[in-house]
Motif scaffolding. Structure first.
Motif, PDB file in Angstrom:
ATOM      1  N   PHE A 266       0.871  -1.177   0.000  1.00 59.90           N
ATOM      2  CA  PHE A 266       0.000   0.000   0.000  1.00 59.90           C
ATOM      3  C   PHE A 266       0.908   1.227   0.000  1.00 59.90           C
ATOM      4  O   PHE A 266       1.413   1.644   1.036  1.00 59.90           O
ATOM      5  CB  PHE A 266      -0.873  -0.045   1.253  1.00 59.90           C
ATOM      6  CG  PHE A 266      -2.065   0.867   1.208  1.00 59.90           C
ATOM      7  CD1 PHE A 266      -2.596   1.323   0.017  1.00 59.90           C
ATOM      8  CD2 PHE A 266      -2.682   1.255   2.389  1.00 59.90           C
ATOM      9  CE1 PHE A 266      -3.700   2.153  -0.009  1.00 59.90           C
ATOM     10  CE2 PHE A 266      -3.790   2.084   2.383  1.00 59.90           C
ATOM     11  CZ  PHE A 266      -4.296   2.527   1.179  1.00 59.90           C
ATOM     12  N   SER A 267       1.145   1.804  -1.167  1.00 62.14           N
ATOM     13  CA  SER A 267       2.216   2.791  -1.334  1.00 62.14           C
ATOM     14  C   SER A 267       1.831   4.219  -0.964  1.00 62.14           C
ATOM     15  O   SER A 267       2.695   5.084  -0.859  1.00 62.14           O
ATOM     16  CB  SER A 267       2.717   2.770  -2.785  1.00 62.14           C
ATOM     17  OG  SER A 267       1.651   3.045  -3.680  1.00 62.14           O
ATOM     18  N   ASP A 268       0.547   4.483  -0.760  1.00 59.90           N
ATOM     19  CA  ASP A 268       0.113   5.838  -0.426  1.00 59.90           C
ATOM     20  C   ASP A 268       0.521   6.154   1.019  1.00 59.90           C
ATOM     21  O   ASP A 268      -0.072   5.647   1.972  1.00 59.90           O
ATOM     22  CB  ASP A 268      -1.406   5.945  -0.588  1.00 59.90           C
ATOM     23  CG  ASP A 268      -1.904   7.378  -0.461  1.00 59.90           C
ATOM     24  OD1 ASP A 268      -1.481   8.061   0.489  1.00 59.90           O
ATOM     25  OD2 ASP A 268      -2.723   7.803  -1.292  1.00 59.90           O
ATOM     26  N   ASN A 269       1.536   6.993   1.182  1.00 56.71           N
ATOM     27  CA  ASN A 269       2.079   7.267   2.520  1.00 56.71           C
ATOM     28  C   ASN A 269       1.066   7.925   3.448  1.00 56.71           C
ATOM     29  O   ASN A 269       1.059   7.669   4.657  1.00 56.71           O
ATOM     30  CB  ASN A 269       3.323   8.153   2.406  1.00 56.71           C
ATOM     31  CG  ASN A 269       4.506   7.400   1.828  1.00 56.71           C
ATOM     32  OD1 ASN A 269       4.615   6.186   1.991  1.00 56.71           O
ATOM     33  ND2 ASN A 269       5.385   8.111   1.143  1.00 56.71           N
TER      34      ASN A 269
ATOM     35  N   LEU B 131      -3.721   4.609   8.647  1.00 53.53           N
ATOM     36  CA  LEU B 131      -3.912   3.225   9.075  1.00 53.53           C
ATOM     37  C   LEU B 131      -3.001   2.898  10.256  1.00 53.53           C
ATOM     38  O   LEU B 131      -3.400   2.176  11.179  1.00 53.53           O
ATOM     39  CB  LEU B 131      -3.642   2.276   7.907  1.00 53.53           C
ATOM     40  CG  LEU B 131      -3.921   0.787   8.153  1.00 53.53           C
ATOM     41  CD1 LEU B 131      -5.325   0.566   8.701  1.00 53.53           C
ATOM     42  CD2 LEU B 131      -3.724  -0.008   6.866  1.00 53.53           C
ATOM     43  N   PHE B 132      -1.797   3.440  10.250  1.00 53.29           N
ATOM     44  CA  PHE B 132      -0.870   3.240  11.367  1.00 53.29           C
ATOM     45  C   PHE B 132      -1.458   3.816  12.657  1.00 53.29           C
ATOM     46  O   PHE B 132      -1.414   3.181  13.719  1.00 53.29           O
ATOM     47  CB  PHE B 132       0.474   3.906  11.051  1.00 53.29           C
ATOM     48  CG  PHE B 132       1.480   3.830  12.168  1.00 53.29           C
ATOM     49  CD1 PHE B 132       2.117   2.634  12.470  1.00 53.29           C
ATOM     50  CD2 PHE B 132       1.793   4.956  12.918  1.00 53.29           C
ATOM     51  CE1 PHE B 132       3.048   2.559  13.504  1.00 53.29           C
ATOM     52  CE2 PHE B 132       2.712   4.892  13.950  1.00 53.29           C
ATOM     53  CZ  PHE B 132       3.348   3.690  14.243  1.00 53.29           C
ATOM     54  N   GLN B 133      -2.024   5.011  12.580  1.00 55.03           N
ATOM     55  CA  GLN B 133      -2.644   5.628  13.757  1.00 55.03           C
ATOM     56  C   GLN B 133      -3.817   4.786  14.260  1.00 55.03           C
ATOM     57  O   GLN B 133      -4.002   4.605  15.473  1.00 55.03           O
ATOM     58  CB  GLN B 133      -3.129   7.043  13.413  1.00 55.03           C
ATOM     59  CG  GLN B 133      -2.034   8.041  13.113  1.00 55.03           C
ATOM     60  CD  GLN B 133      -1.237   8.428  14.352  1.00 55.03           C
ATOM     61  OE1 GLN B 133      -1.630   8.139  15.473  1.00 55.03           O
ATOM     62  NE2 GLN B 133      -0.112   9.084  14.145  1.00 55.03           N
TER      63      GLN B 133
ATOM     64  N   TYR C 210      -5.794  -7.564  -2.869  1.00 58.33           N
ATOM     65  CA  TYR C 210      -6.904  -7.238  -3.766  1.00 58.33           C
ATOM     66  C   TYR C 210      -7.505  -5.882  -3.410  1.00 58.33           C
ATOM     67  O   TYR C 210      -7.769  -5.047  -4.278  1.00 58.33           O
ATOM     68  CB  TYR C 210      -7.959  -8.337  -3.672  1.00 58.33           C
ATOM     69  CG  TYR C 210      -9.272  -8.002  -4.347  1.00 58.33           C
ATOM     70  CD1 TYR C 210      -9.363  -7.902  -5.734  1.00 58.33           C
ATOM     71  CD2 TYR C 210     -10.419  -7.788  -3.591  1.00 58.33           C
ATOM     72  CE1 TYR C 210     -10.568  -7.597  -6.349  1.00 58.33           C
ATOM     73  CE2 TYR C 210     -11.624  -7.481  -4.196  1.00 58.33           C
ATOM     74  CZ  TYR C 210     -11.694  -7.391  -5.577  1.00 58.33           C
ATOM     75  OH  TYR C 210     -12.887  -7.083  -6.179  1.00 58.33           O
ATOM     76  N   LEU C 211      -7.685  -5.638  -2.117  1.00 55.94           N
ATOM     77  CA  LEU C 211      -8.238  -4.358  -1.679  1.00 55.94           C
ATOM     78  C   LEU C 211      -7.311  -3.211  -2.050  1.00 55.94           C
ATOM     79  O   LEU C 211      -7.757  -2.138  -2.456  1.00 55.94           O
ATOM     80  CB  LEU C 211      -8.455  -4.371  -0.162  1.00 55.94           C
ATOM     81  CG  LEU C 211      -9.607  -5.224   0.367  1.00 55.94           C
ATOM     82  CD1 LEU C 211      -9.658  -5.134   1.885  1.00 55.94           C
ATOM     83  CD2 LEU C 211     -10.928  -4.787  -0.231  1.00 55.94           C
ATOM     84  N   ILE C 212      -6.021  -3.442  -1.901  1.00 54.43           N
ATOM     85  CA  ILE C 212      -5.048  -2.404  -2.242  1.00 54.43           C
ATOM     86  C   ILE C 212      -5.153  -2.052  -3.721  1.00 54.43           C
ATOM     87  O   ILE C 212      -5.149  -0.881  -4.105  1.00 54.43           O
ATOM     88  CB  ILE C 212      -3.623  -2.865  -1.897  1.00 54.43           C
ATOM     89  CG1 ILE C 212      -3.468  -2.969  -0.370  1.00 54.43           C
ATOM     90  CG2 ILE C 212      -2.588  -1.900  -2.461  1.00 54.43           C
ATOM     91  CD1 ILE C 212      -2.175  -3.613   0.068  1.00 54.43           C
ATOM     92  N   CYS C 213      -5.276  -3.067  -4.559  1.00 55.92           N
ATOM     93  CA  CYS C 213      -5.397  -2.834  -6.005  1.00 55.92           C
ATOM     94  C   CYS C 213      -6.634  -1.997  -6.323  1.00 55.92           C
ATOM     95  O   CYS C 213      -6.594  -1.104  -7.169  1.00 55.92           O
ATOM     96  CB  CYS C 213      -5.468  -4.168  -6.748  1.00 55.92           C
ATOM     97  SG  CYS C 213      -3.911  -5.079  -6.751  1.00 55.92           S
ATOM     98  N   LEU C 214      -7.733  -2.279  -5.622  1.00 57.56           N
ATOM     99  CA  LEU C 214      -8.963  -1.525  -5.855  1.00 57.56           C
ATOM    100  C   LEU C 214      -8.826  -0.072  -5.421  1.00 57.56           C
ATOM    101  O   LEU C 214      -9.528   0.803  -5.923  1.00 57.56           O
ATOM    102  CB  LEU C 214     -10.128  -2.165  -5.091  1.00 57.56           C
ATOM    103  CG  LEU C 214     -10.657  -3.499  -5.621  1.00 57.56           C
ATOM    104  CD1 LEU C 214     -11.781  -3.995  -4.727  1.00 57.56           C
ATOM    105  CD2 LEU C 214     -11.156  -3.361  -7.055  1.00 57.56           C
ATOM    106  N   SER C 215      -7.926   0.180  -4.475  1.00 53.48           N
ATOM    107  CA  SER C 215      -7.795   1.523  -3.914  1.00 53.48           C
ATOM    108  C   SER C 215      -6.788   2.378  -4.664  1.00 53.48           C
ATOM    109  O   SER C 215      -6.648   3.562  -4.372  1.00 53.48           O
ATOM    110  CB  SER C 215      -7.384   1.429  -2.435  1.00 53.48           C
ATOM    111  OG  SER C 215      -8.336   0.690  -1.708  1.00 53.48           O
ATOM    112  N   LEU C 216      -6.058   1.787  -5.581  1.00 50.82           N
ATOM    113  CA  LEU C 216      -5.027   2.543  -6.303  1.00 50.82           C
ATOM    114  C   LEU C 216      -5.651   3.483  -7.333  1.00 50.82           C
ATOM    115  O   LEU C 216      -6.705   3.212  -7.863  1.00 50.82           O
ATOM    116  CB  LEU C 216      -4.064   1.568  -6.984  1.00 50.82           C
ATOM    117  CG  LEU C 216      -3.231   0.703  -6.032  1.00 50.82           C
ATOM    118  CD1 LEU C 216      -2.359  -0.253  -6.826  1.00 50.82           C
ATOM    119  CD2 LEU C 216      -2.378   1.568  -5.118  1.00 50.82           C
TER     120      LEU C 216
END
Length: 268
Positions: free
Chosen positions: A172-175, A181-183, A262-268
């Motif tokens: 998930f490359s979006d910093n 998500l980290f928080q 799969y979810l990550i791909c949908l969110s790109l």
């Protein structure tokens, strides 16, 4: 002293805001004069509109039909308003980042969908950490009603992320999204981790608890605790590992990671 007074005033205002939103739900169902009012409202606020089917005999027929069938009617609008306020007040009062996140996503395609899902089912999909659940549902547009209703996909992704931390979405490359998500993961792990450390008699020296929290949120339970192993007495660390509250549902873990991809791909 002044801070405590301000906090009390803020709490009163917050309670009033939620009470006003609750009163709108009461008016939408024409319940002002009925003794069963509190029971119905409490059920709705916990379990959403779908719980209303239990009270068909307690409501006027036309009001019940409209409430149960209209997805943009008075009841759904008032429930969505209540839950949106609850997100900000109950979960965001001590997490400014969460309020900022909600504001940023308010115009997102799936924001209204997540609100509708909450209005329909209440806390059903909040698991044991509403903030993390809301963040996941908003970040990943692929988490739609079908995944909740027809598959075990959300449970699978929940197990993977809460067992393995942020590393489970390493592609998930979006910093900015990773930071949110980290928080959220920190909020998920915080009480569980601190309770585990205290029960294991690990002292919070030199900010150890916060350091452990950052590592567990990043790498998950096992790898995260191993990152601070040298700061903990060996026999106490052994106790820690023996009591890690990892989900018992570890079957098909690869499938869980595949779903996250799969979810990550949908969110790109």
């Amino acid at each position: 002293m002044a801070y405590n007074s301000k906090r009390k005033r803020d709490n009163v205002v917050d309670d009033e805001i939620l009470k006003l939103a609750e009163n709108e739900i009461i008016r939408a169902l024409d319940l002002e004069e009925y003794e069963i009012k509190d029971k119905i409202i409490n059920d709705l606020l916990e379990n959403g509109r779908q719980s209303l089917s239990k009270y068909e005999e307690d409501l006027l027929p036309d009001i019940y039909e409209a409430a149960i069938n209209e997805n943009d009617g008075k009841l759904m609008k008032s429930l969505k308003k209540y839950f949106e306020q609850q997100w900000k007040i109950k979960y965001g009062s001590s997490n400014q980042w969460f309020i900022s996140f909600l504001e940023e996503y308010k115009d997102a395609v799936n924001y209204d969908s997540v609100l509708k899902r909450t209005a329909e089912y209440g806390h059903k999909y909040f698991k044991d950490c509403p903030i993390l659940s809301i963040v996941l549902q908003l970040l990943f547009e692929g988490i739609d009603d079908k995944f909740f209703d027809e598959t075990n996909a959300f449970n699978d992704s929940w197990c993977a992320i809460t067992n393995n931390g942020l590393k489970s979405v390493e592609n998930f490359s979006d910093n900015k999204k990773r930071s949110v998500l980290f928080q959220a993961l920190r909020e998920y792990y915080r009480s569980k981790l601190f309770e585990l450390l205290e029960k294991s008699q690990v002292k919070d020296r030199d900010n150890l608890y916060e350091l452990a929290l950052d590592n567990v949120a990043e790498y998950g339970w096992l790898q995260g605790l191993q990152a601070v192993q040298k700061r903990i007495i060996p026999k106490l660390f052994k106790v820690l590992l023996e009591n890690i509250p990892v989900s018992s549902d570890t079957s098909g873990m690869q499938g869980k990671f595949d779903f996250i991809e799969y979810l990550i791909c949908l969110s790109l």
